[in-house]
Design a protein around this motif. Structure first.
Motif, PDB file in Angstrom:
ATOM      1  N   ARG A  53      -7.662   0.751  -2.365  1.00 16.29           N
ATOM      2  CA  ARG A  53      -6.367   1.161  -2.462  1.00 16.29           C
ATOM      3  C   ARG A  53      -5.299   0.101  -2.053  1.00 16.29           C
ATOM      4  N   THR A  54      -5.829  -0.310  -0.994  1.00 18.60           N
ATOM      5  CA  THR A  54      -4.650  -1.195  -0.316  1.00 18.60           C
ATOM      6  C   THR A  54      -5.086  -2.721  -1.052  1.00 18.60           C
ATOM      7  N   ALA A 113      -3.168  -2.362  -4.373  1.00 21.80           N
ATOM      8  CA  ALA A 113      -1.715  -2.410  -4.183  1.00 21.80           C
ATOM      9  C   ALA A 113      -1.233  -3.843  -3.962  1.00 21.80           C
ATOM     10  N   ASP A 164     -13.507   2.329   5.841  1.00 22.16           N
ATOM     11  CA  ASP A 164     -12.909   3.266   4.976  1.00 22.16           C
ATOM     12  C   ASP A 164     -12.629   2.661   3.665  1.00 22.16           C
ATOM     13  N   THR A 188       2.686   5.926  -7.529  1.00 21.55           N
ATOM     14  CA  THR A 188       1.344   6.457  -8.425  1.00 21.55           C
ATOM     15  C   THR A 188       1.205   7.993  -8.154  1.00 21.55           C
ATOM     16  N   ALA A 229       0.733  -1.258   0.056  1.00 24.95           N
ATOM     17  CA  ALA A 229       0.050   0.195  -0.017  1.00 24.95           C
ATOM     18  C   ALA A 229       0.807   1.262  -0.145  1.00 24.95           C
ATOM     19  N   ALA A 253       4.208   1.375  -0.819  1.00 23.03           N
ATOM     20  CA  ALA A 253       5.000   1.662  -1.989  1.00 23.03           C
ATOM     21  C   ALA A 253       4.177   1.946  -3.234  1.00 23.03           C
ATOM     22  N   VAL A 254       3.088   1.443  -3.586  1.00 23.29           N
ATOM     23  CA  VAL A 254       2.174   1.784  -4.776  1.00 23.29           C
ATOM     24  C   VAL A 254       1.706   3.225  -4.566  1.00 23.29           C
ATOM     25  N   SER A 255       1.455   3.616  -3.485  1.00 22.12           N
ATOM     26  CA  SER A 255       1.050   5.169  -3.564  1.00 22.12           C
ATOM     27  C   SER A 255       2.030   6.077  -3.864  1.00 22.12           C
ATOM     28  N   ARG A 297      -5.081   5.965   8.512  1.00 19.36           N
ATOM     29  CA  ARG A 297      -6.411   5.119   8.072  1.00 19.36           C
ATOM     30  C   ARG A 297      -6.090   3.725   7.858  1.00 19.36           C
ATOM     31  N   LEU A 298      -4.801   3.619   6.922  1.00 17.69           N
ATOM     32  CA  LEU A 298      -4.294   2.203   6.530  1.00 17.69           C
ATOM     33  C   LEU A 298      -4.340   1.264   7.925  1.00 17.69           C
ATOM     34  N   SER A 304      -0.504   9.573  -5.622  1.00 15.29           N
ATOM     35  CA  SER A 304      -1.504  10.192  -4.765  1.00 15.29           C
ATOM     36  C   SER A 304      -1.306   9.601  -3.196  1.00 15.29           C
ATOM     37  N   PRO A 305      -1.311  10.582  -2.384  1.00 19.68           N
ATOM     38  CA  PRO A 305      -1.070  10.593  -1.013  1.00 19.68           C
ATOM     39  C   PRO A 305      -1.566   9.472  -0.259  1.00 19.68           C
ATOM     40  N   LEU A 306      -0.955   9.011   0.785  1.00 19.31           N
ATOM     41  CA  LEU A 306      -1.820   7.858   1.509  1.00 19.31           C
ATOM     42  C   LEU A 306      -1.835   8.415   2.954  1.00 19.31           C
ATOM     43  N   THR A 347      -9.770   3.899   1.179  1.00 19.62           N
ATOM     44  CA  THR A 347      -8.342   3.274   1.548  1.00 19.62           C
ATOM     45  C   THR A 347      -8.136   1.647   1.343  1.00 19.62           C
TER      46      THR A 347
END
Lengths: 184, 184, 184, 184
Positions: B154-155, B158, B148, A166, A159, A161-163, A174-175, A168-170, B151
DNA sequence: CATGAATGAGGGTTCATTCAT
DNA sequence: AATGAATGAACCCTCATTCAT
């Protein structure tokens, strides 16, 4: 205030590596010419060969000397005991994110250099393993709910690394909340 | 059983695209020469220019004609009502994973071709949005716990993408179980 | 009103020569490609080789078949007796000038084709000789003042040819008046 | 007796221009390859690009640096007062003829290079004008018989130029005698 | 008659690299 | 330490030409 011969050489070497990193990141390893790099360093292409055996060697040096695996390891193996896992995890992923941001150029070179694939795989593998170890330890201590820590580590790592890749900020908090909701 | 000229031309075009895809993936767009591609296709370099205006145009054609965004969209927008969300999600991520596997070479070209950055971002963005929509709908219907969804999307995305990129296989069921444990 | 096979072939041949003449004149023999000529004729390059053995042969055919030496000879050897030499000379140079104008493209090909040098030299030599013969005959008959007829012929020829090449028009009557002032 | 680097570079540049002049004159600008020129100079094609940006630039440099318009102007504008016009004219045309002989290769390049048309026209125009001015001045002083000096200038110029182009030598004294017979 | 798929050679140019200066 | 003249190989691409269709 003049530099000694030794210092001057060291300085020039670093300057060339800096220039190479920037140019490689912008044009790709194959797309960048030695002349491009020399120009970025305000120097003649010939000089490059006093410091590096070849373009190939320049790439290799960049990947090995400027690699951020050491800093990543340092980050993940610090002693976090005594602080809540979720807080640590959030901080840790944030630091990882920042690390990738600081090394955006290097990441680009990683993805561009064919011969860098192995190094990249190593980096990712090590990163995931370290995060996994952290999670497993906290589960063992009963602080995190039992779960598939390996998969969780990979997911978290991916999550972030990909953000980065690409753009878009992460929101790291929240993660973490997503995977470990309401955990103390 | 001989081909008509029309068929032969169509076939050759596809063959050249196939060869280009393979060679570009292996050596990178800049690292691969037109001669490399021609040789991979068992053909003279000159012939390439009857089918594509330039090497650049060949790359562009590859990215636009062989793009898998349409298939991804199809996959994610199919009607899944009436089946448990977790099962659907597992199946869906599995299909996505398979899609990436089928298009591993194309992914490599995406990462290699500088001018593909926009296309890549579009691909990722669309994929994440579609997964997010699916999750949100299921939350609205009370089938998934509130979370969420952006998120999460995205996760998930990813995790699948990175596992493809780094080579180590991912157990999609475990990934879904991780984010939605014991959910009916 | 359809053409016979024979006629069609003849027509196409001429059309190709026309196109070649135009394109060669515009781009030079070496600068023009067979494709250029074919396109100018609205035809495929391959077809050209049914009518001419090679690009080289096309140039040669152009120079030999479209050469205007025959017409020049005809012009200069016509029977002009009984008319005043100065009038005939004026008319003759005017006709020569017109001939060059009509064949401007061909002249350009002459100057462009390396292998055309010989043909060009022949053309010039013959032209000068014919004019010289005319002048000498008239001197012999006492109609023109005795003079160096060879040099005069060369000068007249050159004046007309260069004016054609450089674009500025030449008043032939003035030229004749210059060399043979007030001659009856 | 070795050359400094500066000298060596200057020498090489001139050598390349010499080689290019020779090869272009022999094969035409389009017909000559960069390899041809490099071989004529005993050098690798790549080296050419350290001294000239492109083949096109090489042609342009040749035409501008080696142009003989300056020398022509110098020739024709020298102060000839006090000497008989016919003698001066003879000498002058002889010098012009010699100039063209010295620059035969350059003339060939002029005729071969499409983009040189303008330069050629300028050259011719200027040459004719200068000769015309000379003639007019002498007529005004009563030294030459009144005549169409513009046409005379064009004719003289053309005669010399064409004789150069076609190879047959021209007796300048005869040419002058032709236009200005028995003039004191 | 005419096309167009295919080739092999060569086009101009750039590049990584060497080495005398 | 640094330059820049020089090379040889490779680059992308165009060309004249052939031949099955």
């Amino acid at each position: 205030m003049t530099k000694t011969r030794r210092e001057q050489a060291e300085w020039r070497r670093e300057q060339l590596l800096d220039a190479a990193l920037k140019v490689f990141a912008a044009k790709g390893v194959d797309g960048a010419s030695v002349k491009d790099i020399a120009e970025a360093a305000g120097v003649t292409p010939g000089l490059l060969y006093r410091y590096f055996e070849s373009k190939e060697a320049l790439v290799a040096t960049l990947l090995s000397e400027r690699g951020f695996l050491p800093r990543l390891r340092e980050l993940l193996t610090a002693d976090h005991r005594g602080r809540p896992a979720v807080a640590v995890l959030t901080e840790l992923l944030g630091a990882f994110d920042a690390l990738l941001a600081d090394n955006a150029d290097l990441m680009a070179v990683f993805f561009s250099a064919t011969q860098a694939r192995a190094a990249l795989a190593e980096l990712v593998g090590e990163g995931q393993r370290l995060i996994g170890d952290f999670l497993a330890a906290r589960v063992a201590e009963g602080e995190l709910r039992p779960h598939d820590t390996a998969t969780a580590a990979r997911t978290l790592f991916a999550a972030v690394a990909v953000s980065r890749r690409t753009g878009s900020p992460l929101d790291v908090a929240r993660l973490v909340e997503l995977l470990f909701p309401h955990e103390r």
